[in-house]
Structure formats: structure tokens, C-alpha cells
Design a protein around this motif. Sequence first.
Motif, PDB file in Angstrom:
ATOM      1  N   GLN A   5     -11.173  13.192  13.943  1.00 44.32           N
ATOM      2  CA  GLN A   5     -10.840  11.777  14.098  1.00 44.32           C
ATOM      3  C   GLN A   5      -9.530  11.518  13.350  1.00 44.32           C
ATOM      4  O   GLN A   5      -9.371  11.951  12.201  1.00 44.32           O
ATOM      5  N   PHE A  19     -13.696   2.658  11.111  1.00 46.95           N
ATOM      6  CA  PHE A  19     -13.378   4.090  11.165  1.00 46.95           C
ATOM      7  C   PHE A  19     -14.062   4.832  10.023  1.00 46.95           C
ATOM      8  O   PHE A  19     -14.676   5.889  10.224  1.00 46.95           O
ATOM      9  N   GLN A  34     -16.989  17.947  11.442  1.00 50.09           N
ATOM     10  CA  GLN A  34     -15.995  16.878  11.538  1.00 50.09           C
ATOM     11  C   GLN A  34     -14.871  17.076  10.521  1.00 50.09           C
ATOM     12  O   GLN A  34     -15.107  17.506   9.395  1.00 50.09           O
ATOM     13  N   VAL A  86     -10.886  11.901  18.425  1.00 52.07           N
ATOM     14  CA  VAL A  86     -10.901  10.452  18.587  1.00 52.07           C
ATOM     15  C   VAL A  86      -9.685   9.896  17.858  1.00 52.07           C
ATOM     16  O   VAL A  86      -9.515  10.141  16.653  1.00 52.07           O
ATOM     17  N   TRP A  88      -7.719   6.589  16.572  1.00 52.70           N
ATOM     18  CA  TRP A  88      -8.015   5.204  16.201  1.00 52.70           C
ATOM     19  C   TRP A  88      -6.724   4.407  16.050  1.00 52.70           C
ATOM     20  O   TRP A  88      -5.808   4.826  15.340  1.00 52.70           O
TER      21      TRP A  88
END
Length: 354
Positions: A5, A19, A34, A86, A88
Motif C-alpha cells: 500500500q 489508510f 504487507q 493499493v 491512496w
Amino acid sequence: MKLMQILLSQSEAGAETYFEKVAAAFATDPDFEQRLVIEAQPSRERRLSNAGVDFRTLPMGSVSKPLLYNYMLKRHVAQFAPDLIVTWVNRASRKCPPTQAVVVGRLGGYYDINNYRKCDHLIVNTPDLVRHVTDHQWPLDRVSMISNFGELPPALNVSDPLPEIPAGHKVLLTLGRLHQKKAQDTAIRALAKIPDTTLLIAGSGELLDELQALARAEGVAERVRFLGLRKDIRQLFDLADICLFPSRFEPLGNVVLEAWATGTPIVSAASTGPSWLIEHERNGLLFPVDDAERCATEVNRLLHSPELAETLVRNGAEKYQREFSESVILDQYKTLFTKLVAARRAGKPTTTHT
């Protein structure tokens, strides 16, 4: 699955706060490995470290940023080799480097869709944002609507002294940056018509002096507490009798979800997101945007009716657990991510109708 992310922002606003919440939740999920990429920011780094989140930082120095920022971003992506990324907010989606990973842009507002052209798929958090992106020629089968959750992870909490409340006073809590869109001025004007209450305003921003002057002009300066930026939101909700959410413009409204999650009755302006979430007199009370008189009427009504407050809290909690709890929302993320990665590995389009 290897999940990366990316957030490239120094802001402490709603998208950035959410987030951190999503990152903290995925950090405990054994199905995901992650890693985050964020701009160097000590306060965010401390919170993420405390939550056990693995992250890498990009340099923000006056010399190091222009020399190394883009290089380090590409290097972090290449070294981790994620299955799915992902991105953001706009900048991360624009600057995401070339990758074999599925790139999913996450929008929480009415942003320029051109920032997301590198993305394979989009996640938005309201039905109206689905309309927004498809109105701007984004294919419907490449967008998914997954809303937010409102739990407040203890690991992200940063304690601050709580304000003193005068004896016999009820407490109204409003949260958000001090910006015209957030309409703290409406809350202050309403307070003049709500006796024996203290208004807590949690947030920082350019309107502090203007709002303090308004509180003096309305004769309520002694009953308004400007708390600045806070990361002890759970404790503030515990202190509050009512959550007051006067925003003029709100695509979703994380505050509504947080109020439901903490069992706090909510009175909100009927802007776009809160009007989608709240059923008036069932799980919250709504008043017209900018209408301080109606705002005060609804707050006073709630303060004088414990039965109504109990009903709103009970129904809000039921809707929250059914549709917006952390477990519900994370399951939707996981289902989508699994589907998109499987489609990529099979050489199929990363759509919701593979």
C-alpha cells in the motif's frame, strides 16, 4: 498474497487516517504479507510501528527528496515484488512505477480521474463515487464499491490530556480539519442555542483564528474547546454525549461510522455521505446544511430524550455491524484482491466480471 500500500502525503486528514487503520488491520491478517511505502513523517511512523506495520519511507529533505524520492519509490516496489498494490490519494496513483502487480487506486472523494490512469481497478467508498468515476469514462466493470469501517485501533491511539468539562455540562464532539467544508461555524452558531453544553472541536487548520473570533462574537467562547489535531479519538468519543457532524461537503463521513462503532448518538448535516448513511430518527438525526437553528433544535431534542438517544445508538450499532464493521469491510477487500490477482495470473482483465 503480497500486498503493498502506497501513501504519498504529509496530511493527517481523513483519507490518511483511514489508510493507517486499513494498514493496521491487514498487518494482523495471516493471509497477507504487507508492506507500506510512505513519505518520511515521524508521527505516522511512530503510530505504524506501534501497530506492528512493516513500512519503508521516502526521503523528504530539501536535497534528498529531489535526488532520491522517485528512485527509492521504484526500488521499494521492485524489492518487495507485490502481487497487488493499493495506491491512496492522487499522488501515489500518479507516481506508481511500472510493475507486474495489479494496481488498485482507492478514491474517497471526487478526485480528477486522470490521476488514476495507471490503475487497473478502482475502489470507491460510496455509490455516488461509482457514478463520479463512470461519468468520467472509467469502465463500470473496473470499479468496486467498498465502504469504510469505523473501529478505532488502540495501537494507533496517541494519548493526550482530556479537556476539563464544567459540572453539569453535556459534551458535543465534532471532528475534522478546520476548513470551510467542515462547517465548524455552524456548530458554534448552534451552540449559542444549546444551553449547559461544551463543544469540543478536534482538528487543526487555517480557520482557527476565524472560528475563535466567531465563538467570541456568539458569546460561547467559554464553552468551546479547540483541541487541535488529536489521535486519541476513542477517548474523545467516550467523553462525548453527542457527536455533532455539521459538514457542508462530505462524500462519505468516517465520523458517522466512528460514532456508530463507539455507541455515540449522532446529529449530522444532510450532506451527501451522511444522507446516504443515516436514516433520520432511526440511527441518527439530520438537519439541513448550514442551518444552525435546526442543528440546535435536533441537538436539544436529543439531549432531552434519553429514549431517542438509546434508539439511535442501538439501530446505528446494528447497521454498523451488518454493513460497515472492520470484519465486513476487510472481507470485501480480501475477496476483491484475491479475484483480481487470480485474474492477472490467468491472463484475464482485472475487472469485477471475469
